[in-house]
Write an enzyme that holds these catalytic residues in place. Structure first.
Site, PDB file in Angstrom:
ATOM      1  N   GLU A  64     -47.414 105.843  12.802  1.00 31.11           N
ATOM      2  CA  GLU A  64     -46.344 105.993  12.040  1.00 31.11           C
ATOM      3  C   GLU A  64     -45.024 106.067  13.166  1.00 31.11           C
ATOM      4  O   GLU A  64     -43.880 105.693  12.822  1.00 31.11           O
ATOM      5  CB  GLU A  64     -46.376 107.340  11.382  1.00 31.11           C
ATOM      6  CG  GLU A  64     -45.030 107.705  11.103  1.00 31.11           C
ATOM      7  CD  GLU A  64     -44.828 108.755   9.880  1.00 31.11           C
ATOM      8  OE1 GLU A  64     -46.049 109.526   9.571  1.00 31.11           O
ATOM      9  OE2 GLU A  64     -43.925 109.003   9.141  1.00 31.11           O
ATOM     10  N   ASP A 207     -49.237 107.306   5.376  1.00 25.12           N
ATOM     11  CA  ASP A 207     -49.443 108.527   4.644  1.00 25.12           C
ATOM     12  C   ASP A 207     -50.758 108.589   3.727  1.00 25.12           C
ATOM     13  O   ASP A 207     -51.420 109.380   3.541  1.00 25.12           O
ATOM     14  CB  ASP A 207     -48.390 108.983   3.477  1.00 25.12           C
ATOM     15  CG  ASP A 207     -47.095 108.981   4.198  1.00 25.12           C
ATOM     16  OD1 ASP A 207     -47.003 109.340   5.221  1.00 25.12           O
ATOM     17  OD2 ASP A 207     -46.083 108.481   3.571  1.00 25.12           O
TER      18      ASP A 207
HETATM   19  P1  2AM Z   1     -44.534 112.858   6.977  1.00 24.99           P
HETATM   20  O1  2AM Z   1     -44.747 114.200   7.128  1.00 24.99           O
HETATM   21  O2  2AM Z   1     -45.612 112.056   8.079  1.00 24.99           O
HETATM   22  O3  2AM Z   1     -43.204 112.192   6.928  1.00 24.99           O
HETATM   23  C1  2AM Z   1     -44.843 114.628   1.525  1.00 24.99           C
HETATM   24  O4  2AM Z   1     -44.329 114.645   0.385  1.00 24.99           O
HETATM   25  C2  2AM Z   1     -45.464 113.486   1.835  1.00 24.99           C
HETATM   26  O5  2AM Z   1     -44.060 112.581   2.083  1.00 24.99           O
HETATM   27  C3  2AM Z   1     -46.078 113.676   3.706  1.00 24.99           C
HETATM   28  O6  2AM Z   1     -47.167 112.980   3.468  1.00 24.99           O
HETATM   29  C4  2AM Z   1     -44.868 112.777   4.361  1.00 24.99           C
HETATM   30  O7  2AM Z   1     -45.176 112.351   5.277  1.00 24.99           O
HETATM   31  C5  2AM Z   1     -44.334 112.127   3.351  1.00 24.99           C
HETATM   32  N1  2AM Z   1     -42.789 111.289   3.655  1.00 24.99           N
HETATM   33  C6  2AM Z   1     -41.995 112.377   4.062  1.00 24.99           C
HETATM   34  N2  2AM Z   1     -40.581 111.967   4.359  1.00 24.99           N
HETATM   35  C7  2AM Z   1     -40.968 110.890   3.868  1.00 24.99           C
HETATM   36  C8  2AM Z   1     -39.901 109.531   4.084  1.00 24.99           C
HETATM   37  N3  2AM Z   1     -38.611 109.703   4.417  1.00 24.99           N
HETATM   38  N4  2AM Z   1     -40.633 108.397   3.554  1.00 24.99           N
HETATM   39  C9  2AM Z   1     -41.803 107.996   3.275  1.00 24.99           C
HETATM   40  N5  2AM Z   1     -42.730 109.227   3.267  1.00 24.99           N
HETATM   41  C10 2AM Z   1     -42.307 110.508   3.899  1.00 24.99           C
HETATM   42 CA    CA Z   2     -46.812 110.721   6.779  1.00 22.34          CA
END
Ligand code: 2AM
Ligand code: CA
Length: 255
Positions: A64, A207
């Site tokens: 990521e 994710d």
């Molecule tokens: P992350 O913490 O690695 O960003 C929560 O709803 C989930 O959405 C988490 O798995 C989070 O992963 C993911 N997520 C959060 N922000 C995001 C974004 N801007 N785009 C895509 N996925 C996101």
């Molecule tokens: Ca994630």
């Protein structure tokens, strides 16, 4: 390979806990207004990439935070901290997520929740485990008995189509909902039967890469809102085989 993955993810989780212990002094950057990345995300990913590359130099790694690192037939898809917002707010539901793909198909997966010390693993065709014990999806079939999970990544990225109408539609039909903030954990909790189902929108491949195999190997079903897989990870429904068709009907009917 499985032992390597297990040792690797446990060590990555430990590193994340070391960072968590000194959270107040960590640098937190913003990828966008609400999307955070901490020193811990970067350090855990660098650790994972380094370990994988030194053990399997011919493998690709896709993380990521650091993007794609070239390789061949095998690719490791990693999310160093899934649920960074939970991590930053000291909410315990974040995880490290790692999947190994062979020619684009997941064959090995691990999701580790360091705070609760829970390690979910799956191997293609060989089932799924939680801390080495076999797990299976729940057997609940009546929606009003079900606890579901969801998330709002779509709202964070200001997507035009978002989850709020689906949330309004499903919440009155079910027993209750949880929103823990890590898609990888949400999927793992479907796999072990804590959640009867999960849906979300606007996710990224990292994710869900590991969680999808863990759900499938625990007897669950994972699709997009049309019932196929082409729309993953933009749309995802994961549930036990009795609940999945009901969620699919409700979410499909809204699109
Ligand atoms: P992350 O913490 O690695 O960003 C929560 O709803 C989930 O959405 C988490 O798995 C989070 O992963 C993911 N997520 C959060 N922000 C995001 C974004 N801007 N785009 C895509 N996925 C996101
Ligand atoms: Ca994630």
């Amino acid at each position: 390979m499985k032992q390597f993955l297990k040792d690797l993810i446990l060590e990555a989780g430990k590193i994340s806990l070391d960072y968590k212990a000194r959270l107040s002094s960590l640098t937190v950057n913003r990828k966008s207004l609400k999307d955070l990345v901490t020193e811990a995300d970067v350090a855990v990913e660098e650790f994972l990439v380094k370990q994988i590359k030194s053990r399997f130099p011919e493998h690709a790694v896709w993380g990521e935070e650091t993007g794609s690192h070239a390789g061949g037939r095998y690719r490791w898809v990693i999310d160093p901290i899934d649920g960074t917002t939970s991590f930053v707010h000291e909410f315990p539901f974040y995880s490290v997520s790692i999947a190994l793909e062979e020619e684009g198909k997941p064959i090995l997966a691990a999701v580790y929740g360091p705070v609760l010390n829970e390690l979910f693993m799956a191997e293609k065709g060989k089932g799924a485990t939680l801390n080495n014990k076999p797990i299976h999806v729940s057997s609940r079939s009546v929606l009003s008995d079900c606890m579901l999970a969801t998330g709002f990544a779509c709202v964070r990225v200001d997507a035009k189509e978002n989850n709020l109408p689906y949330f309004n539609k499903l919440l009155p039909l079910i027993r209750d909902i949880r929103r823990a903030g890590s898609a990888a954990l949400d999927l793992s909790y479907v796999a072990c039967g804590r959640f009867d189902g999960y849906w979300e929108m606007c996710l990224k491949p990292f994710d869900i890469a590991a969680g999808v195999l863990i759900v499938a190997e625990a007897g669950g079903i994972v699709t997009d809102f049309a019932g196929g897989t082409a729309g993953l990870p933009r749309q995802i429904i994961a549930a036990n085989p009795a609940v999945h068709p009901q969620l699919l009907n409700l979410l499909k009917a809204s699109t």
